[in-house]
Design an enzyme around this catalytic site. Structure first.
Site, short mmCIF file in Angstrom:
data_model
loop_
_atom_site.label_atom_id
_atom_site.label_comp_id
_atom_site.label_asym_id
_atom_site.label_seq_id
_atom_site.Cartn_x
_atom_site.Cartn_y
_atom_site.Cartn_z
N HIS A 113 24.14 26.18 65.76
CA HIS A 113 24.34 27.51 65.19
C HIS A 113 23.88 27.54 63.74
O HIS A 113 22.91 28.20 63.42
CB HIS A 113 25.82 27.90 65.31
CG HIS A 113 26.17 29.19 64.67
ND1 HIS A 113 27.25 29.32 63.83
CD2 HIS A 113 25.59 30.41 64.72
CE1 HIS A 113 27.33 30.57 63.40
NE2 HIS A 113 26.33 31.25 63.93
N HIS A 153 32.50 27.00 62.87
CA HIS A 153 32.61 28.24 63.64
C HIS A 153 33.11 28.01 65.06
O HIS A 153 33.02 28.89 65.90
CB HIS A 153 31.25 28.96 63.65
CG HIS A 153 30.77 29.26 62.26
ND1 HIS A 153 29.75 28.54 61.68
CD2 HIS A 153 31.19 30.14 61.34
CE1 HIS A 153 29.55 28.99 60.45
NE2 HIS A 153 30.42 29.95 60.21
#
Length: 177
Positions: A101, A120
């Protein structure tokens, strides 16, 4: 404004949107093609000893740099045969520890047995070739190719997938020896 002028204006808007869509699709194909070439044109990966089978404990991660200094990876004995696993039991796997990501660190969650991004919370399944099981990560973790010799020494010999932040896994850094 006349109806024919409105139709011409609509056609023009449609043409612009159509052209923009085709350009975006072309860019996506080009980008994916470059990624494939980056992986394919990576030259020769070094063969680096990372551990020995007898030193691994099921579920406990060993961290090591590969193929460049500072590019951390996680080596795990999952305790059961898995796709892409190395060793006599096909239970040893290794993944880049950079989340796909935004490149944050990924570590083993002992309770779930999953690899989890510390920033995250993307979740990857090490038993399914590092597949994303919960986002926002867009891709699986790059999996390292491993070889185990007759003495049980485990060697990293390649990477399947582009490591986050690199344009080529073998460029932009000092090779691990």
């Amino acid at each position: 404004m006349k109806e024919s002028e409105l139709q011409n204006e609509d056609v023009t808007r449609r043409s612009i949107l159509k052209t923009a869509g085709i350009a975006a699709a072309g860019a996506a194909v080009l980008i994916s093609g470059l990624k494939g070439k980056a992986r394919a044109s990576n030259g020769t990966y070094p063969q680096v000893k990372v551990s020995n089978i007898k030193d691994l404990k099921p579920g406990k991660a060993v961290k090591f740099d590969y193929p460049l200094v500072g590019r951390k990876n996680i080596l795990i004995d999952l305790g059961c045969a898995v796709e892409g696993g190395a060793g006599a039991n096909k239970s040893v796997v290794a993944y880049s520890s950079f989340c796909t990501h935004l490149g944050c660190g990924v570590d083993m969650d002992k309770e779930s047995g999953m690899l989890v991004c510390e920033c995250h919370q993307s979740v990857y399944d090490p038993k399914q070739s590092g597949k994303v099981v919960e986002g926002p990560a867009p891709n699986s973790l790059p999996m390292l190719a491993l070889e185990v010799d007759k003495n049980g020494d485990i060697y990293a010999v390649g990477v399947a997938g582009l490591i986050y932040g690199l344009r080529n896994n073998l460029l932009d850094g000092e090779e691990v020896k």
